[in-house]
Design a protein around this motif. Sequence first.
Motif, PDB file in Angstrom:
ATOM      1  N   ALA A  29       0.843  -0.703   0.093  1.00 41.89           N
ATOM      2  CA  ALA A  29      -0.369   0.314  -0.389  1.00 41.89           C
ATOM      3  C   ALA A  29       0.482   1.522   0.125  1.00 41.89           C
ATOM      4  O   ALA A  29       2.342   1.267  -0.017  1.00 41.89           O
ATOM      5  CB  ALA A  29      -1.065   0.153   1.276  1.00 41.89           C
ATOM      6  N   GLY A  30       0.133   2.271  -0.349  1.00 45.33           N
ATOM      7  CA  GLY A  30       0.970   3.455   0.010  1.00 45.33           C
ATOM      8  C   GLY A  30       2.169   4.248  -0.954  1.00 45.33           C
ATOM      9  O   GLY A  30       2.049   3.092  -1.630  1.00 45.33           O
ATOM     10  N   SER A  31       2.863   4.150  -1.035  1.00 45.48           N
ATOM     11  CA  SER A  31       4.184   4.488  -2.620  1.00 45.48           C
ATOM     12  C   SER A  31       5.089   3.420  -2.002  1.00 45.48           C
ATOM     13  O   SER A  31       5.391   2.875  -3.706  1.00 45.48           O
ATOM     14  CB  SER A  31       4.776   5.891  -1.661  1.00 45.48           C
ATOM     15  N   SER A  32       4.600   2.617  -1.402  1.00 43.47           N
ATOM     16  CA  SER A  32       5.935   1.740  -0.396  1.00 43.47           C
ATOM     17  C   SER A  32       5.621   0.128  -1.635  1.00 43.47           C
ATOM     18  O   SER A  32       6.271  -0.142  -2.090  1.00 43.47           O
ATOM     19  CB  SER A  32       6.633   0.978   0.650  1.00 43.47           C
ATOM     20  N   GLY A  33       4.216   0.106  -1.921  1.00 44.66           N
ATOM     21  CA  GLY A  33       2.971  -0.581  -2.415  1.00 44.66           C
ATOM     22  C   GLY A  33       3.992  -1.006  -3.618  1.00 44.66           C
ATOM     23  O   GLY A  33       4.351  -1.874  -4.348  1.00 44.66           O
ATOM     24  N   ILE A  34       4.377   0.099  -4.852  1.00 47.60           N
ATOM     25  CA  ILE A  34       4.481  -0.152  -6.020  1.00 47.60           C
ATOM     26  C   ILE A  34       6.205  -0.113  -6.036  1.00 47.60           C
ATOM     27  O   ILE A  34       6.647  -0.899  -7.171  1.00 47.60           O
ATOM     28  CB  ILE A  34       4.132   1.543  -6.764  1.00 47.60           C
ATOM     29  N   GLU A  35       6.295   0.748  -5.065  1.00 44.15           N
ATOM     30  CA  GLU A  35       7.931   1.178  -5.258  1.00 44.15           C
ATOM     31  C   GLU A  35       9.119  -0.814  -5.275  1.00 44.15           C
ATOM     32  O   GLU A  35       9.645  -1.282  -5.236  1.00 44.15           O
ATOM     33  CB  GLU A  35       8.545   1.210  -3.400  1.00 44.15           C
ATOM     34  N   PHE A  36       7.884  -1.217  -4.396  1.00 41.20           N
ATOM     35  CA  PHE A  36       8.539  -3.321  -4.452  1.00 41.20           C
ATOM     36  C   PHE A  36       9.235  -3.504  -5.155  1.00 41.20           C
ATOM     37  O   PHE A  36       9.825  -4.309  -6.322  1.00 41.20           O
ATOM     38  CB  PHE A  36       7.212  -4.104  -3.291  1.00 41.20           C
ATOM     39  N   PHE A  37       7.735  -3.043  -6.096  1.00 45.20           N
ATOM     40  CA  PHE A  37       7.544  -4.213  -8.000  1.00 45.20           C
ATOM     41  C   PHE A  37       8.229  -3.674  -8.830  1.00 45.20           C
ATOM     42  O   PHE A  37       8.456  -3.551  -9.352  1.00 45.20           O
ATOM     43  CB  PHE A  37       6.208  -4.262  -8.096  1.00 45.20           C
ATOM     44  N   THR A  38       9.377  -2.573  -8.526  1.00 48.54           N
ATOM     45  CA  THR A  38      10.615  -2.145  -9.028  1.00 48.54           C
ATOM     46  C   THR A  38      12.162  -2.461  -8.718  1.00 48.54           C
ATOM     47  O   THR A  38      11.979  -2.277  -7.631  1.00 48.54           O
ATOM     48  CB  THR A  38      10.273  -0.334  -9.628  1.00 48.54           C
ATOM     49  N   ARG A  39      12.708  -2.155  -9.809  1.00 45.24           N
ATOM     50  CA  ARG A  39      14.347  -1.689  -9.536  1.00 45.24           C
ATOM     51  C   ARG A  39      14.470  -0.396  -9.917  1.00 45.24           C
ATOM     52  O   ARG A  39      14.289   0.594 -10.606  1.00 45.24           O
ATOM     53  CB  ARG A  39      15.077  -2.776  -9.407  1.00 45.24           C
ATOM     54  N   HIS A  40      15.502   0.006  -9.007  1.00 43.94           N
ATOM     55  CA  HIS A  40      16.160   1.165  -8.695  1.00 43.94           C
ATOM     56  C   HIS A  40      17.601   1.428 -10.465  1.00 43.94           C
ATOM     57  O   HIS A  40      18.100   0.630 -10.296  1.00 43.94           O
ATOM     58  CB  HIS A  40      16.433   2.131  -8.322  1.00 43.94           C
ATOM     59  N   LYS A  41      17.460   1.966 -11.159  1.00 40.56           N
ATOM     60  CA  LYS A  41      18.915   2.356 -12.046  1.00 40.56           C
ATOM     61  C   LYS A  41      18.684   3.649 -11.864  1.00 40.56           C
ATOM     62  O   LYS A  41      18.296   4.419 -12.387  1.00 40.56           O
ATOM     63  CB  LYS A  41      18.183   1.857 -13.428  1.00 40.56           C
ATOM     64  N   VAL A  42      20.249   3.665 -12.278  1.00 40.05           N
ATOM     65  CA  VAL A  42      21.376   5.449 -12.056  1.00 40.05           C
ATOM     66  C   VAL A  42      21.886   5.403 -13.072  1.00 40.05           C
ATOM     67  O   VAL A  42      22.692   4.563 -13.725  1.00 40.05           O
ATOM     68  CB  VAL A  42      21.514   5.696 -11.168  1.00 40.05           C
ATOM     69  N   CYS A  43      21.685   6.724 -14.108  1.00 41.10           N
ATOM     70  CA  CYS A  43      22.250   7.003 -15.596  1.00 41.10           C
ATOM     71  C   CYS A  43      23.027   8.069 -15.107  1.00 41.10           C
ATOM     72  O   CYS A  43      22.499   9.246 -14.789  1.00 41.10           O
ATOM     73  CB  CYS A  43      21.660   7.090 -16.653  1.00 41.10           C
ATOM     74  N   TYR A  44      24.514   8.164 -15.663  1.00 40.16           N
ATOM     75  CA  TYR A  44      24.770   8.538 -15.715  1.00 40.16           C
ATOM     76  C   TYR A  44      25.302   8.877 -17.607  1.00 40.16           C
ATOM     77  O   TYR A  44      26.110   8.382 -17.928  1.00 40.16           O
ATOM     78  CB  TYR A  44      26.231   8.897 -14.910  1.00 40.16           C
ATOM     79  N   VAL A  45      25.258  10.750 -18.217  1.00 35.82           N
ATOM     80  CA  VAL A  45      25.597  11.021 -19.283  1.00 35.82           C
ATOM     81  C   VAL A  45      26.389  12.403 -19.525  1.00 35.82           C
ATOM     82  O   VAL A  45      25.326  13.309 -19.210  1.00 35.82           O
ATOM     83  CB  VAL A  45      23.525  10.933 -19.916  1.00 35.82           C
ATOM     84  N   LYS A  46      26.958  12.041 -19.959  1.00 32.47           N
ATOM     85  CA  LYS A  46      28.226  12.765 -19.835  1.00 32.47           C
ATOM     86  C   LYS A  46      27.987  13.632 -21.475  1.00 32.47           C
ATOM     87  O   LYS A  46      28.062  13.141 -22.778  1.00 32.47           O
ATOM     88  CB  LYS A  46      30.000  12.184 -20.887  1.00 32.47           C
TER      89      LYS A  46
END
Length: 485
Positions: free
Chosen positions: A466-483
Amino acid sequence: MSGFDGKNFIGGEWRPAASGRTFEQRNPAFLHEVTGTFADSSADDVGAAIAAARAAYPAWRALSPLNRKSYLDRALRAMIERRDEIASVITRENGKALREARTEVDSAIKEMDYQIAEGVRLCGQTVPVDVGGTLAYSTREALGPVAIVTPWNFPLNVPCRKCTPALMAGNTVVFKPASLTPRTGLMFTELLAESGLPPGVVNCVTGAGGSVGAALVSDARIKAVSFTGSTPVGKSIQLAAARNLTPAQLELGGKNPAIVLPDADLELAVAEIVKGAFACSGQWCTSTSRVIVLEEIAAELTGRIVEAARAISVCDGANEDCGMGPVCGARQKADILEHIAKGRAEGARLLIGGTALDGDDYDHGCFIAPTVFDHVTPSMTIAREEIFGPVLAIITVSSFDEAVEVANGVAYGLSSSIFTNDLRRALTYMERAEVGLAHVNLMTALKEPQLAFGGVKDSGAGLPEAGSSGIEFFTRHKVCYVKYR
């Protein structure tokens, strides 16, 4: 409802179990009434469902959140239109009063509506970095096929709370509903299927947890597991998932206390405690199962609780005037009666109830009288173990500090309440309570879809739902650096 032939939904098709085996589900108010037969699935059916979910995943993930929203919006509108039909099915399978079943559908509608919106708000971040000419940002991405395993006490609300964020995040789903309430799970699946979802995006497999559930959560192709149920089963799921490093979201049992201080509004406290203890026959994971009361008001509070419990009308949940329906099945009835017997054997004083109800209105079902014990000590079984039935244990203490110690002195940490008009003590308890949900002058079972729901200690693990953590569980984080220069 008798004669219903429930099939699995795999790859956009309704199909029987590969083995051809079926099982029956019975109305807990009338055990002679078979509400339907359902696919008694095996690992072969689970494998087919996972394969369908894997095949559907790339295209579903590639859709924009607004496109995914359009499908789920259609399912939500259909749920609203079929509210009373769904509620009737819930009552016949689970036993809860029809008004409680309608409330569950209404809650499911709110949960689904909120999580659809969360999927549209699924955003990353852009942040400044030391390296010049560089854009740095984070995104949230889908995981792949996920497993959703849900309980019988809220057979519509919990699937909505879990499946909606999973789908909105771009995952595909293999859903296993509880074997005591399979028709409700299939109705939810039907709503999603009829929204036009592409084949394989949602799959539903019915059958025993020991075979279907075990095969599902241990498969390396499953990229996340969300489970609601008992603590022992939850621990076994976490072990199985860990072998594949599969994230697990576990919403488990509770032994939820309500503390009542001398300055409390006793009329309010009694109303909230009785509702929390006996609504849905005490079969919420957040049901009030312990009352911890200071000795100077213990006699008055106890008398009022017993009087309110005595006034509850126990009958078939389909009756519009039902105060409390049957418990959900013969095994559940036997387990509750066993705990009641332990309470009496260990020296607790039975004030009301304590038996299965008998007579023409009750002999055919799983009816237990609302039960209240006092003279309960914290070491007794009924004060420590989750009973999951209409049983309330009253524990008397001598101080606020002792009340907090007793409240926290169990393995569980899901929900709690305190009844007081002393703001200092209320906020002190909020600070010290070892739970995921804490309430002041409200029942332990209260929750809202816009806030996280989950426990600590033996009541849960992983990100809460539930709340915002409900959907966060079903995702993974990706960090991108673009020069770029």
